[in-house]
Design a protein around this motif. Structure first.
Motif, mmCIF file in Angstrom:
data_model
loop_
_atom_site.group_PDB
_atom_site.id
_atom_site.type_symbol
_atom_site.label_atom_id
_atom_site.label_comp_id
_atom_site.label_asym_id
_atom_site.label_seq_id
_atom_site.Cartn_x
_atom_site.Cartn_y
_atom_site.Cartn_z
ATOM 1 N N GLY A 16 50.767 21.921 33.426
ATOM 2 C CA GLY A 16 51.763 22.945 33.553
ATOM 3 C C GLY A 16 51.213 24.343 33.375
ATOM 4 O O GLY A 16 51.964 25.259 33.107
ATOM 5 N N LEU A 17 49.887 24.507 33.529
ATOM 6 C CA LEU A 17 49.302 25.840 33.349
ATOM 7 C C LEU A 17 49.037 26.553 34.668
ATOM 8 O O LEU A 17 48.893 27.777 34.697
ATOM 9 C CB LEU A 17 48.010 25.733 32.544
ATOM 10 C CG LEU A 17 48.160 25.101 31.161
ATOM 11 C CD1 LEU A 17 46.801 24.971 30.485
ATOM 12 C CD2 LEU A 17 49.119 25.887 30.290
ATOM 13 N N PHE A 62 46.009 27.503 47.242
ATOM 14 C CA PHE A 62 45.874 28.662 46.365
ATOM 15 C C PHE A 62 46.523 28.337 45.028
ATOM 16 O O PHE A 62 47.623 27.793 44.980
ATOM 17 C CB PHE A 62 46.512 29.907 46.972
ATOM 18 C CG PHE A 62 45.782 30.417 48.176
ATOM 19 C CD1 PHE A 62 44.586 31.102 48.039
ATOM 20 C CD2 PHE A 62 46.292 30.206 49.455
ATOM 21 C CE1 PHE A 62 43.910 31.570 49.146
ATOM 22 C CE2 PHE A 62 45.615 30.666 50.564
ATOM 23 C CZ PHE A 62 44.422 31.346 50.418
ATOM 24 N N ILE A 63 45.817 28.679 43.958
ATOM 25 C CA ILE A 63 46.356 28.405 42.630
ATOM 26 C C ILE A 63 46.853 29.689 41.984
ATOM 27 O O ILE A 63 46.377 30.781 42.290
ATOM 28 C CB ILE A 63 45.326 27.702 41.717
ATOM 29 C CG1 ILE A 63 44.103 28.579 41.481
ATOM 30 C CG2 ILE A 63 44.948 26.348 42.271
ATOM 31 C CD1 ILE A 63 43.191 28.060 40.377
ATOM 32 N N GLU A 64 47.824 29.513 41.112
ATOM 33 C CA GLU A 64 48.387 30.636 40.370
ATOM 34 C C GLU A 64 48.695 30.139 38.963
ATOM 35 O O GLU A 64 49.082 28.987 38.765
ATOM 36 C CB GLU A 64 49.669 31.107 41.056
ATOM 37 C CG GLU A 64 50.210 32.386 40.491
ATOM 38 C CD GLU A 64 51.365 32.927 41.328
ATOM 39 O OE1 GLU A 64 52.157 33.699 40.765
ATOM 40 O OE2 GLU A 64 51.487 32.585 42.507
ATOM 41 N N GLY A 117 50.169 29.398 31.326
ATOM 42 C CA GLY A 117 48.755 29.536 31.678
ATOM 43 C C GLY A 117 48.263 30.957 31.497
ATOM 44 O O GLY A 117 47.163 31.190 30.991
ATOM 45 N N ARG A 118 49.087 31.919 31.889
ATOM 46 C CA ARG A 118 48.728 33.337 31.736
ATOM 47 C C ARG A 118 48.593 33.704 30.261
ATOM 48 O O ARG A 118 47.664 34.405 29.872
ATOM 49 C CB ARG A 118 49.756 34.230 32.412
ATOM 50 C CG ARG A 118 49.451 35.715 32.281
ATOM 51 C CD ARG A 118 50.306 36.577 33.175
ATOM 52 N NE ARG A 118 50.152 36.260 34.566
ATOM 53 C CZ ARG A 118 49.133 36.644 35.341
ATOM 54 N NH1 ARG A 118 48.163 37.354 34.816
ATOM 55 N NH2 ARG A 118 49.078 36.320 36.607
ATOM 56 N N GLU A 119 49.507 33.211 29.429
ATOM 57 C CA GLU A 119 49.442 33.507 27.991
ATOM 58 C C GLU A 119 48.155 32.962 27.375
ATOM 59 O O GLU A 119 47.511 33.651 26.577
ATOM 60 C CB GLU A 119 50.672 32.932 27.283
ATOM 61 C CG GLU A 119 51.948 33.666 27.619
ATOM 62 C CD GLU A 119 53.206 32.958 27.136
ATOM 63 O OE1 GLU A 119 53.094 31.916 26.452
ATOM 64 O OE2 GLU A 119 54.305 33.444 27.458
ATOM 65 N N ILE A 120 47.777 31.758 27.739
ATOM 66 C CA ILE A 120 46.540 31.178 27.223
ATOM 67 C C ILE A 120 45.338 31.963 27.726
ATOM 68 O O ILE A 120 44.425 32.285 26.957
ATOM 69 C CB ILE A 120 46.436 29.687 27.611
ATOM 70 C CG1 ILE A 120 47.487 28.888 26.840
ATOM 71 C CG2 ILE A 120 45.035 29.146 27.341
ATOM 72 C CD1 ILE A 120 47.664 27.459 27.310
#
Length: 73
Positions: A1-2, A10-12, A17-20
């Motif tokens: 779920g990151l 393409f990955i985002e 994920g952004r917080e980690i």
């Protein structure tokens, strides 16, 4: 779920994920700065920070952050 991936591959980063990623980047930056301030050559400091940023506990990192903020003030 990151991360998410679209139909084109393409990955985002998700919000989690952004917080980690942001926490890891903060650790990397601070650890690199500390090591360079101690006289470690920049390339070595950044390589070592890459290893340390994943292994250091939240408690130890918080204490290093507090120390560094006081030192820079």
């Amino acid at each position: 779920g990151l991360i998410t991936m679209d139909e084109n591959g393409f990955i985002e980063l998700t919000q989690s994920g952004r917080e980690i990623a942001e926490r890891i980047y903060e650790r990397h930056t601070l650890l690199s700065e500390l090591l360079m301030a101690l006289g470690v050559e920049e390339t070595v400091a950044k390589e070592d920070a890459c290893r340390l940023e994943h292994a250091i506990s939240a408690e130890s990192f918080q204490k290093l952050r507090e120390y560094w903020e006081k030192k820079k003030a």
